[in-house]
Scaffold this motif. Structure first.
Motif, PDB file in Angstrom:
ATOM      1  N   LEU A  46       0.834  -1.206   0.000  1.00  0.00           N
ATOM      2  CA  LEU A  46       0.000   0.000   0.000  1.00  0.00           C
ATOM      3  C   LEU A  46       0.864   1.249   0.000  1.00  0.00           C
ATOM      4  O   LEU A  46       0.610   2.199  -0.744  1.00  0.00           O
TER       5      LEU A  46
ATOM      6  N   ALA B 279       2.552   1.934  -3.266  1.00  0.00           N
ATOM      7  CA  ALA B 279       1.643   2.272  -4.367  1.00  0.00           C
ATOM      8  C   ALA B 279       1.187   3.728  -4.325  1.00  0.00           C
ATOM      9  O   ALA B 279       0.573   4.216  -5.266  1.00  0.00           O
ATOM     10  N   LEU B 280       1.499   4.415  -3.223  1.00  0.00           N
ATOM     11  CA  LEU B 280       1.014   5.787  -3.062  1.00  0.00           C
ATOM     12  C   LEU B 280       1.907   6.801  -3.749  1.00  0.00           C
ATOM     13  O   LEU B 280       3.109   6.829  -3.500  1.00  0.00           O
ATOM     14  N   PRO B 281       1.320   7.664  -4.583  1.00  0.00           N
ATOM     15  CA  PRO B 281       2.132   8.788  -5.055  1.00  0.00           C
ATOM     16  C   PRO B 281       2.348   9.762  -3.907  1.00  0.00           C
ATOM     17  O   PRO B 281       1.575   9.784  -2.950  1.00  0.00           O
ATOM     18  N   THR B 282       3.416  10.533  -3.962  1.00  0.00           N
ATOM     19  CA  THR B 282       3.708  11.466  -2.870  1.00  0.00           C
ATOM     20  C   THR B 282       3.902  12.874  -3.415  1.00  0.00           C
ATOM     21  O   THR B 282       4.049  13.069  -4.620  1.00  0.00           O
ATOM     22  N   LEU B 283       3.911  13.835  -2.516  1.00  0.00           N
ATOM     23  CA  LEU B 283       4.230  15.209  -2.922  1.00  0.00           C
ATOM     24  C   LEU B 283       5.697  15.513  -2.693  1.00  0.00           C
ATOM     25  O   LEU B 283       6.261  16.394  -3.308  1.00  0.00           O
ATOM     26  N   ASP B 284       6.299  14.776  -1.758  1.00  0.00           N
ATOM     27  CA  ASP B 284       7.684  15.050  -1.398  1.00  0.00           C
ATOM     28  C   ASP B 284       8.614  14.013  -2.032  1.00  0.00           C
ATOM     29  O   ASP B 284       8.162  13.015  -2.543  1.00  0.00           O
ATOM     30  N   GLY B 285       9.879  14.295  -1.953  1.00  0.00           N
ATOM     31  CA  GLY B 285      10.874  13.336  -2.415  1.00  0.00           C
ATOM     32  C   GLY B 285      10.912  13.248  -3.930  1.00  0.00           C
ATOM     33  O   GLY B 285      10.153  13.921  -4.625  1.00  0.00           O
ATOM     34  N   PRO B 286      11.795  12.401  -4.443  1.00  0.00           N
ATOM     35  CA  PRO B 286      11.911  12.297  -5.899  1.00  0.00           C
ATOM     36  C   PRO B 286      10.677  11.638  -6.514  1.00  0.00           C
ATOM     37  O   PRO B 286      10.001  10.853  -5.862  1.00  0.00           O
ATOM     38  N   ARG B 287      10.394  11.998  -7.754  1.00  0.00           N
ATOM     39  CA  ARG B 287       9.251  11.411  -8.453  1.00  0.00           C
ATOM     40  C   ARG B 287       9.707  10.090  -9.074  1.00  0.00           C
ATOM     41  O   ARG B 287      10.488  10.081 -10.017  1.00  0.00           O
ATOM     42  N   VAL B 288       9.229   8.989  -8.496  1.00  0.00           N
ATOM     43  CA  VAL B 288       9.620   7.677  -9.011  1.00  0.00           C
ATOM     44  C   VAL B 288       8.379   6.946  -9.480  1.00  0.00           C
ATOM     45  O   VAL B 288       7.268   7.261  -9.071  1.00  0.00           O
ATOM     46  N   ARG B 289       8.592   5.986 -10.367  1.00  0.00           N
ATOM     47  CA  ARG B 289       7.477   5.196 -10.854  1.00  0.00           C
ATOM     48  C   ARG B 289       6.833   4.468  -9.668  1.00  0.00           C
ATOM     49  O   ARG B 289       7.524   3.961  -8.782  1.00  0.00           O
ATOM     50  N   LEU B 290       5.497   4.426  -9.640  1.00  0.00           N
ATOM     51  CA  LEU B 290       4.785   3.762  -8.549  1.00  0.00           C
ATOM     52  C   LEU B 290       4.941   2.260  -8.653  1.00  0.00           C
ATOM     53  O   LEU B 290       5.168   1.719  -9.731  1.00  0.00           O
ATOM     54  N   THR B 291       4.835   1.610  -7.510  1.00  0.00           N
ATOM     55  CA  THR B 291       4.903   0.157  -7.487  1.00  0.00           C
ATOM     56  C   THR B 291       3.526  -0.377  -7.088  1.00  0.00           C
ATOM     57  O   THR B 291       3.209  -0.414  -5.908  1.00  0.00           O
ATOM     58  N   PRO B 292       2.693  -0.724  -8.055  1.00  0.00           N
ATOM     59  CA  PRO B 292       1.346  -1.170  -7.692  1.00  0.00           C
ATOM     60  C   PRO B 292       1.366  -2.569  -7.091  1.00  0.00           C
ATOM     61  O   PRO B 292       2.337  -3.306  -7.251  1.00  0.00           O
TER      62      PRO B 292
END
Lengths: 370, 329
Positions: free
Chosen positions: A281, A284-297
């Motif tokens: 879980l 799988a969450l996108p975030t506002l902080d930190g580097p933009r990485v591909r999500l892991t569903p």
């Protein structure tokens, strides 16, 4: 918790009772609210379909407990059924202990005194819980009369105080208005005022901010936090949003397919989750902080209650499942101090020192999520 | 090179009957301009009533604009529903929040992916159309055996994949997505977000991505526009906007996002509700809720202009860039 209180049948009104309810014993002994092996099944065409499959949870006095999980995990049904709000279609078993007293044994009339009294309730959609053809003042007055015995001027004074407390300006005029004259955020404030009118020991809030806009959600979360600080009221916050739960709660229980799969202090759950589902879980969450990485569903979907896989219900989606996972339902066991997880593979999810959460959670799911 | 989509001073008003019988104008979208290059993603964020969904409908020509112009692939978009509009609509498709509402419950999902090809007379012959639809099934990650299933037999995530396959079967160059993952659970939402990114890499269409969820928009957008009461108040790259917002509304919106592991100390709590769009405040529409408003904010509407790092902001308190530079998204 193997406390003598929890196991002693509290509905036996014997000589023990006064001592058990003494304030000091109250704080140390019985939790404010506890579910013991609580199950819920819905009547189906081919027999009952279990949707909540054995829940054990405790809420200490003044504690805020978050319940998270995806749709169908049973997070709302558990609490609605515990308060007997689901009607005859739902069959329950197990105990719901309020200060040690099993409220599943109470008469409908006795339970009605607890709902809206010691246990306050707010829901996602305030307009469906408010009576559309009654003025706000009438609805508040009814709760104050039923649960506090207040009438007339005393009730009006208290209603004004409550509206003011939940941040509704011009309370005197607002008491004469109907729910449709309020915005969604204002109606949720009215719901909170109604819940507070019974001076609850615990507020059960089911997705209280899900229907609200972001800035209004922030206002409502802030209001609940303030009220808890003032009154010491306990909170059960049910939400699909880990962010909302982390915002308000001391402790979190994660549910999957009708069971609690992990429970821990909020910070521990977020920084070192042990159950593969919790880790999934978070990854799988996108975030506002930190580097933009591909999500892991998490691959696959939640199992349907009438087609529950044998053994661990998460096993078919789990990247570290082994054969035995499909054979037995793992019990909720101690995974770390004050942290419990229902997984046979806890050895695989022990935190390696110095490894950041994102890497950890992502690596656990890298193969399966691809 | 001219952009794929260019929107200039777009506005849409609705007459509204007020209590007491008087009629007022609701400015749902009030002077919005932006451009979108081929293969790029513009995210539009804002709360309910900010006009983001109306803007999407205007772009697609589903609603006539009160004012302003839209050009798509060099052609003006009008809401005329004639032959020219239909030809354009083949190249611009839409994905909604609720896939179940977008699908026909009485038709197998495979047929619904074939249908647009039949309507537009593409791919000669039923077999060719079927092959094309199956190829799209594969592209969105649906098993071919689901082709004959009905919408209610699929999960929420699978239905949204069907909607995507149906939108993409015509080979659009623009996909307008209005809250496409809001109805999905966390674990499934991540699957669909990744799929949208993969499909864009593979087919090269642009996305106009409308959402209330800042985290999702940050994940997917190259450029983000924040709307408040019908206007864009700030626009720029997501990292700049979300890590260092300049407009006080963006700042409040970002700070309102409940984020695990972030303290709540710095949260900005805006007072009151957003105003009724019919009674849009004068000056800067945000000033009654703005913690930093000054006298000028009540008098004068701030224009959207370029500020220090090249982003756009509509706020008197944000210093302008010294020399105005032409803007391109």
């Amino acid at each position: 918790m193997a406390l003598p209180m929890a196991s002693s049948p509290a509905h036996h009104h014997d000589g023990l009772l006064p001592r058990m309810l003494a304030p000091d014993a109250h704080a140390n002994a019985a939790p404010l609210l506890a579910l013991r092996d609580f199950t819920v099944a819905f009547r189906g065409e081919s027999g009952p379909v279990p949707v909540v499959r054995g829940i054990d949870l405790t809420l200490a006095s003044g504690e805020a407990l978050g319940i998270v999980g995806e749709s169908g995990c049973g997070k709302s049904v558990t609490w609605l059924a515990a308060l007997r709000l689901l009607g005859r279609g739902a069959v329950t078993s197990g105990e719901v202990l309020l200060s040690g007293q099993d409220i599943t044994r109470l008469s409908e009339r006795e339970l009605a005194g607890i709902r809206g009294g010691r246990i306050g309730l707010i829901f996602q959609d305030p307009t469906s819980s408010l009576n559309p053809v009654q003025r706000i003042g009438t609805q508040l007055g009814e709760v104050l009369r039923l649960h506090r015995g207040l009438r007339g001027k005393a009730a009006r004074t208290e209603a004004l105080r409550l509206l003011d407390r939940v941040g509704i300006a011009d309370a005197a005029r607002r008491l004469g208005q109907y729910p449709h004259e309020f915005s969604g955020g204002m109606n949720q404030r009215v719901m909170i005022a109604l819940a507070l009118a019974g001076e609850p020991d615990v507020l059960v809030a089911d997705e209280p901010t899900t229907a609200l806009d972001a800035t209004i959600q922030a206002q409502i979360l802030d209001l609940i936090r303030d009220i808890r600080r003032e009154t010491g009221m306990g909170l059960v916050l049910i939400s699909h949003d880990i962010g909302v739960v982390a915002d308000l709660c001391d402790r979190v229980a994660v549910m999957y397919a009708g069971r609690v799969v992990e429970t821990a202090a909020t910070q521990d759950l977020l920084t070192r989750p042990r159950h593969p589902y919790t880790r999934g879980l978070l990854a799988a969450l996108p975030t506002l902080d930190g580097p933009r990485v591909r999500l892991t569903p998490i691959p696959g979907t939640v199992p349907s209650p009438d087609a529950m896989p044998p053994g661990c219900a998460f096993a078919p989606r789990c990247p570290i499942a082994i054969e035995t996972c499909g054979g037995e339902i793992p019990p909720l066991v101690l995974a770390a101090q004050d942290q419990r997880a229902a997984c046979l593979r806890l050895g695989e999810t022990a935190t390696q020192p110095g490894m950041p959460l994102s890497t950890l959670a992502a690596s656990a799911f890298a193969e399966a999520g691809a | 090179m001219s952009p794929l989509l260019s929107v200039d001073d777009l506005a849409r008003q609705y007459p509204v009957a007020m209590s007491g019988g008087q009629r007022r104008l609701l400015h749902a979208v009030d002077g919005v301009s932006f451009t979108l290059a081929a293969g790029r993603t513009l995210g539009i964020v804002g709360e309910s009533g900010c006009g983001k969904s109306t803007a999407a409908k205007l772009v697609l020509g589903l609603l006539p604009a009160t004012r302003g112009a839209i050009a798509f692939e060099g052609e003006p978009v009008t809401a005329t529903r004639d032959r020219a509009w239909r030809a354009l609509r083949r190249r611009m498709q839409m994905v909604h929040q609720d896939p179940l509402a977008a699908l026909d419950r009485r038709l197998p999902v495979g047929e619904q992916v074939v249908e647009p090809l039949t309507i537009h007379g593409l791919e000669a012959g039923q077999d060719a159309r079927q092959q094309k639809a199956l190829a799209l099934f594969e592209a969105v990650g649906l098993r071919p055996d689901l082709f004959q299933r009905y919408p209610h037999e699929l999960s929420g995530g699978q239905r949204q994949r069907v909607v995507l396959a149906r939108a993409l079967v015509l080979g659009p160059s623009l996909l307008v997505c209005d809250e496409p993952i809001s109805a999905l659970d966390v674990s499934v939402a991540a699957q669909v977000i990744n799929l949208l990114q993969d499909l864009q890499a593979r087919f090269g269409m642009a996305y106009l991505f409308i959402s209330h969820d800042l985290k999702v928009v940050r994940q997917i957008a190259d450029e983000v526009a924040v709307m408040y009461l019908g206007r864009i108040v700030e626009q720029g790259p997501p990292e700049a906007l979300f890590h260092a917002p300049t407009h006080p509304y963006t700042e409040a919106l970002v700070s309102a996002v409940p984020t695990p592991l972030r303290g709540t100390r710095e949260r900005i709590i805006l007072q009151s509700d957003p105003p009724n769009p019919v009674e849009r405040p004068g000056g800067c529409a945000f000033h009654p809720r703005c913690p930093r408003a000054i006298a000028r904010c009540r008098e004068e509407t701030p224009a959207l202009r370029q500020v220090a790092d090249g982003r756009l902001a509509a706020c008197h308190l944000v210093p302008s860039m010294a020399a105005p530079v032409p803007v391109a998204a």
